[in-house]
Design a protein around this motif. Structure first.
Motif, PDB file in Angstrom:
ATOM      1  N   VAL A 189      -4.622   3.304   5.307  1.00 34.33           N
ATOM      2  CA  VAL A 189      -3.719   3.548   4.314  1.00 34.33           C
ATOM      3  C   VAL A 189      -2.576   2.900   4.422  1.00 34.33           C
ATOM      4  N   THR A 190      -2.051   2.692   5.783  1.00 36.94           N
ATOM      5  CA  THR A 190      -0.868   2.058   6.218  1.00 36.94           C
ATOM      6  C   THR A 190      -0.747   0.574   5.769  1.00 36.94           C
ATOM      7  N   ARG A 191      -1.728   0.099   5.991  1.00 40.00           N
ATOM      8  CA  ARG A 191      -2.063  -1.450   5.491  1.00 40.00           C
ATOM      9  C   ARG A 191      -2.044  -1.553   4.120  1.00 40.00           C
ATOM     10  N   TRP A 192      -2.526  -0.812   3.512  1.00 41.98           N
ATOM     11  CA  TRP A 192      -2.658  -0.781   2.081  1.00 41.98           C
ATOM     12  C   TRP A 192      -1.035  -0.626   1.332  1.00 41.98           C
ATOM     13  N   TYR A 193      -0.477   0.230   1.995  1.00 40.95           N
ATOM     14  CA  TYR A 193       0.950   0.584   1.586  1.00 40.95           C
ATOM     15  C   TYR A 193       1.812  -0.784   1.960  1.00 40.95           C
ATOM     16  N   LEU A 194       1.828  -1.096   3.296  1.00 40.70           N
ATOM     17  CA  LEU A 194       2.563  -2.128   3.593  1.00 40.70           C
ATOM     18  C   LEU A 194       2.547  -3.517   2.807  1.00 40.70           C
ATOM     19  N   ARG A 195       0.987  -3.777   2.487  1.00 41.03           N
ATOM     20  CA  ARG A 195       0.952  -5.101   1.618  1.00 41.03           C
ATOM     21  C   ARG A 195       1.634  -5.072   0.259  1.00 41.03           C
ATOM     22  N   ARG A 196       2.095  -3.823  -0.229  1.00 40.29           N
ATOM     23  CA  ARG A 196       2.859  -3.692  -1.687  1.00 40.29           C
ATOM     24  C   ARG A 196       4.309  -3.138  -1.497  1.00 40.29           C
ATOM     25  N   ALA A 197       4.661  -2.559  -0.336  1.00 40.64           N
ATOM     26  CA  ALA A 197       5.987  -1.767  -0.339  1.00 40.64           C
ATOM     27  C   ALA A 197       7.168  -3.001  -0.554  1.00 40.64           C
ATOM     28  N   ARG A 198       7.075  -4.017   0.253  1.00 43.53           N
ATOM     29  CA  ARG A 198       8.252  -4.874   0.278  1.00 43.53           C
ATOM     30  C   ARG A 198       8.549  -5.368  -1.250  1.00 43.53           C
ATOM     31  N   ALA A 199       7.497  -6.127  -1.861  1.00 49.20           N
ATOM     32  CA  ALA A 199       7.872  -6.506  -3.337  1.00 49.20           C
ATOM     33  C   ALA A 199       8.425  -5.186  -4.242  1.00 49.20           C
ATOM     34  N   ALA A 200       7.851  -4.252  -3.896  1.00 51.04           N
ATOM     35  CA  ALA A 200       8.360  -2.885  -4.731  1.00 51.04           C
ATOM     36  C   ALA A 200       9.732  -2.435  -4.595  1.00 51.04           C
ATOM     37  N   TYR A 201       9.800  -2.350  -3.422  1.00 52.71           N
ATOM     38  CA  TYR A 201      11.529  -2.183  -2.905  1.00 52.71           C
ATOM     39  C   TYR A 201      12.523  -3.207  -3.422  1.00 52.71           C
ATOM     40  N   LEU A 202      12.029  -4.582  -3.198  1.00 50.24           N
ATOM     41  CA  LEU A 202      12.908  -5.515  -3.891  1.00 50.24           C
ATOM     42  C   LEU A 202      13.012  -5.301  -5.083  1.00 50.24           C
ATOM     43  N   ALA A 203      12.146  -5.218  -6.110  1.00 48.00           N
ATOM     44  CA  ALA A 203      12.278  -4.958  -7.466  1.00 48.00           C
ATOM     45  C   ALA A 203      12.944  -3.672  -7.889  1.00 48.00           C
ATOM     46  N   GLU A 204      13.023  -2.648  -7.021  1.00 50.06           N
ATOM     47  CA  GLU A 204      13.664  -1.549  -6.975  1.00 50.06           C
ATOM     48  C   GLU A 204      15.143  -1.713  -7.104  1.00 50.06           C
ATOM     49  N   GLY A 205      15.736  -2.685  -5.756  1.00 47.77           N
ATOM     50  CA  GLY A 205      16.996  -2.865  -5.610  1.00 47.77           C
ATOM     51  C   GLY A 205      17.518  -3.764  -6.633  1.00 47.77           C
ATOM     52  N   ALA A 206      16.749  -4.661  -7.149  1.00 49.62           N
ATOM     53  CA  ALA A 206      17.342  -5.520  -8.358  1.00 49.62           C
ATOM     54  C   ALA A 206      17.608  -4.714  -9.657  1.00 49.62           C
ATOM     55  N   ALA A 207      16.465  -3.811  -9.838  1.00 52.49           N
ATOM     56  CA  ALA A 207      16.979  -3.053 -11.075  1.00 52.49           C
ATOM     57  C   ALA A 207      17.895  -1.995 -10.861  1.00 52.49           C
ATOM     58  N   ARG A 247      11.103   2.344 -14.301  1.00 49.21           N
ATOM     59  CA  ARG A 247       9.499   1.676 -13.936  1.00 49.21           C
ATOM     60  C   ARG A 247       9.708   1.321 -12.477  1.00 49.21           C
ATOM     61  N   ALA A 248      10.575   0.776 -11.971  1.00 44.29           N
ATOM     62  CA  ALA A 248      10.449   0.139 -10.568  1.00 44.29           C
ATOM     63  C   ALA A 248      10.594   1.505  -9.577  1.00 44.29           C
ATOM     64  N   ARG A 249      11.472   2.553  -9.741  1.00 44.13           N
ATOM     65  CA  ARG A 249      11.280   3.681  -8.881  1.00 44.13           C
ATOM     66  C   ARG A 249       9.901   4.343  -8.938  1.00 44.13           C
ATOM     67  N   THR A 250       9.523   4.520 -10.292  1.00 41.79           N
ATOM     68  CA  THR A 250       8.040   5.047 -10.246  1.00 41.79           C
ATOM     69  C   THR A 250       6.901   4.346  -9.509  1.00 41.79           C
ATOM     70  N   HIS A 251       7.250   3.194  -9.522  1.00 44.02           N
ATOM     71  CA  HIS A 251       6.198   2.250  -8.702  1.00 44.02           C
ATOM     72  C   HIS A 251       6.048   2.683  -7.459  1.00 44.02           C
ATOM     73  N   THR A 252       7.296   2.640  -6.961  1.00 46.46           N
ATOM     74  CA  THR A 252       7.390   2.936  -5.322  1.00 46.46           C
ATOM     75  C   THR A 252       7.171   4.512  -4.955  1.00 46.46           C
ATOM     76  N   LEU A 253       7.319   5.305  -5.830  1.00 51.65           N
ATOM     77  CA  LEU A 253       6.868   6.753  -6.053  1.00 51.65           C
ATOM     78  C   LEU A 253       5.382   6.842  -5.992  1.00 51.65           C
ATOM     79  N   ASN A 254       4.817   5.983  -6.703  1.00 51.32           N
ATOM     80  CA  ASN A 254       3.369   6.046  -6.937  1.00 51.32           C
ATOM     81  C   ASN A 254       2.656   5.580  -5.483  1.00 51.32           C
ATOM     82  N   LEU A 255       3.263   4.250  -4.904  1.00 49.26           N
ATOM     83  CA  LEU A 255       2.820   4.033  -3.604  1.00 49.26           C
ATOM     84  C   LEU A 255       2.762   5.314  -2.437  1.00 49.26           C
ATOM     85  N   ARG A 256       3.929   5.975  -2.513  1.00 48.03           N
ATOM     86  CA  ARG A 256       4.112   7.036  -1.551  1.00 48.03           C
ATOM     87  C   ARG A 256       3.193   8.198  -1.923  1.00 48.03           C
TER      88      ARG A 256
END
Length: 630
Positions: A189-207, A247-256
């Motif tokens: 589950v950690t590998r699954w999360y790390l593959r997606r988290a960086r792009a999601a948090y970058l999008a959240e910061g830009a938003a 939407r960006a915040r919801t995406h990172t929340l879904n990952l968590r």
């Protein structure tokens, strides 16, 4: 409808993973002693905590075997001592970590502000204040939290988990295997999360940056929006930005929401297996009750560092994305030319041999393929008064910025005394050329501080003389004089007073060349005329380039440059250009009204034309230079 954030994600660059790792190493190396203290105190605290289950298991076995009270008392004191040591060491570890984090955040923020101040003006304008503000506040704070808490805690948690499993296998191999049952699930589950988290948090910061930018633009332009009935459009823009941020915040929340429940399940399975297997081992006599109790306590204890790792991985991903956004600004070119050291190293640290300002083949574009200036050719002699006129959007203000060295030409050159202005050391460039625009800023500081920005070594006499030069007599009437605080909680200067402060800074800077881009536009007509008359005496003998929207400035200038569509289409004296019946003559007639005073600017007026004539250093004129009422 496309989201505004997606359309503007490329405003400012983001550093890649290698740059982020290098930046992280540099931050840690910058305070090695503090990092060492954090690691040592955390390691000792963890060691004291790990001894507790082993001591408790030994105590249970001692009691179970009928051991003496002395031994029991010693073990109880050892337990108490370890607990107290863990408490004190944990406190020191937190104290060291927070001191390290705050020092690092301060250093990071100072570096970011310093780097931002050296960005090209066009880059800052395109990026907007929202993105830069978010990077310097939210992102810096997130990096600080990661450095202060996440990295030390993850390092020690990994160490603690390793030691715990070693102790579990030491107590009994089967108990160790039970404790390791959840690890494959955690890893997956950690590998699954790390593959997606960086792009999601970058999008959240830009938003988040877009939300800040939209709110700032709406607040700053509230009066304009109200006057033009743009309220609905501004609300729609804010709603779009907030919707994208949601939407960006919801995406990172879904990952968590996937990551943490699976991790919790991975904790529950080993504990259940250990209780079943441990009970069987005790019944069969393969191990003692104390060993099983110690193993269960270690299994409970391993949950905490594993949770720490998983929780801080989320923080580290957010911190990594924030650091990438902060360090991405360093990938942009400097807007202030080379520093003195770099210029010296490149062999180009030379001084101009005169104050002759020359523009050759100048081209510039804010966006690729959309040139604002197209092959501008211009020579401004020392001491000359040049007026630059033309319709809105013709490139006048952009030309002023390039003449002042605030942006790098795409092609061609702007030189002073044969040296490109962007290659002058910043201090030398500011000593020679000053640009005064309609935009001004009053810092939340004293009046003395706001004036001394232009001349740090100036005494009070020089500061007051500069204020008098621009007719800012109101400053001498303040109760606290130069020590008066400006801004909220102090004296709030109005637009006219703030612009007079900006003009006073020019007096203190004492440059040879002054570029005025509607420098008195915010003053009321009466104050503008008074300020310009006073300022004219200061400008005498200097090179003055006035970006003119009111053509009285052109009337009093030595020469007039007429711009249209990014090119200088006419250049000459006022009378000569009128006689040529070209673009300038057409502008002059439009300004004065058809058929009246078109030839020389004569007409019936009330002296309102005094203003801009003074700003070029010529004495003000009345009546004949005024715009007729007509």
């Amino acid at each position: 409808m496309s989201s505004p954030t997606r359309n503007r994600l490329d405003r400012l660059p983001v550093a890649d993973r290698a740059a982020v790792r290098a930046a992280l190493r540099a931050l840690v190396r910058g305070d090695r002693r503090a990092v060492a203290a954090v690691l040592v105190f955390n390691a000792l605290a963890a060691g004291a905590g790990l001894a507790l289950p082993m001591l408790l298991g030994t105590l249970i076995d001692t009691v179970d075997s009928g051991g003496g009270t002395t031994t029991v008392d010693r073990l109880a004191l050892a337990l108490l001592g370890c607990a107290l040591a863990q408490l004190l060491l944990t406190r020191w570890a937190f104290r060291s970590g927070y001191r390290f984090g705050e020092r690092t955040v301060a250093r990071l923020r100072e570096e970011f502000v310093d780097r931002t101040l050296r960005l090209p003006a066009p880059v800052v304008e395109r990026a907007g204040t929202g993105d830069l503000t978010t990077r310097s506040t939210t992102d810096v704070a997130q990096v600080g939290q990661t450095l202060r808490d996440a990295l030390p805690e993850v390092f020690l948690a990994v160490t603690e988990v390793t030691v715990l499993f070693v102790l579990l296998f030491f107590l009994h191999p089967l108990l160790g295997l039970c404790g390791a049952l959840g690890l494959p699930l955690v890893v997956a589950v950690t590998r699954w999360y790390l593959r997606r988290a960086r792009a999601a948090y970058l999008a959240e910061g830009a938003a988040n940056s877009e939300v800040a930018e939209s709110l700032a633009a709406t607040a700053e332009g509230a009066r304009t929006a109200e006057a033009l009935d743009l309220g609905a459009r501004r609300r729609q823009d804010s709603d779009d930005c907030v919707r994208e941020a949601y939407r960006a915040r919801t995406h990172t929340l879904n990952l968590r929401s996937v990551f943490f429940p699976v991790a919790d399940l991975a904790h529950a399975v080993p504990m259940a297996a250990m209780l079943l297997v441990g009970g069987a081992l005790v019944l069969d006599g393969w191990t003692s009750l104390g060993a099983v109790v110690a193993a269960c306590l270690y299994a409970v204890r391993v949950v905490e560092p594993l949770d720490t790792i998983l929780m801080q991985l989320e923080s580290m991903q957010s911190g990594s994305a924030s650091l990438a956004r902060i360090k991405g600004v360093e990938q942009l070119p400097d807007g202030g030319g080379e520093s003195g050291a770099n210029a010296a190293e490149s062999g180009r640290s030379r001084l101009p041999d005169s104050d002759l300002l020359e523009v050759r083949g100048l081209r510039f574009a804010y966006h690729p393929g959309r040139e604002v200036l197209r092959g501008v050719e211009l020579t401004v002699r020392p001491g000359e008064r040049l007026a630059v006129v033309g319709p809105s959007g013709s490139g006048k203000s952009t030309l002023a910025r390039l003449l002042a060295g605030l942006a790098e030409p795409e092609a061609g050159s702007v030189t002073i005394g044969g040296v490109p202005v962007t290659e002058l050391e910043p201090a030398e460039r500011r000593r020679r050329i000053v640009l005064v625009t309609q935009e001004y800023h009053v810092f939340r500081e004293t009046l003395r501080f706001n004036l001394a920005l232009a001349a740090p070594d100036a005494d009070d006499t020089a500061l007051l003389r500069a204020l008098r030069a621009v007719d800012a007599g109101w400053a001498e009437e303040l109760a606290d004089g130069l020590d008066t605080a400006l801004g909220p909680g102090g004296m709030l200067p109005d637009a006219a007073q703030a612009q007079q402060l900006a003009l006073a800074r020019v007096v203190l800077a004492d440059p040879h060349t002054v570029i005025l881009d509607e420098a008195t536009a915010m003053l009321d007509p009466t104050t503008a005329r008074q300020t310009e008359r006073s300022f004219a005496a200061v400008l005498t003998g200097r090179t003055v380039i006035a970006i003119a929207h009111r053509l009285q400035t052109a009337h009093d200038a030595d020469r007039v440059a007429v711009m249209e569509a990014g090119e200088v289409v006419e250049l000459g004296a006022h009378r000569a250009l009128l006689a040529a019946e070209g673009k300038y003559a057409s502008l002059w007639r439009s300004w004065h009204g058809t058929g009246t005073g078109a030839g020389d600017g004569a007409g019936t007026g009330d002296g309102a034309g005094t203003g801009d004539g003074a700003i070029t250093g010529a004495p003000g004129r009345s009546g004949a230079d005024a715009r007729p009422r007509g």
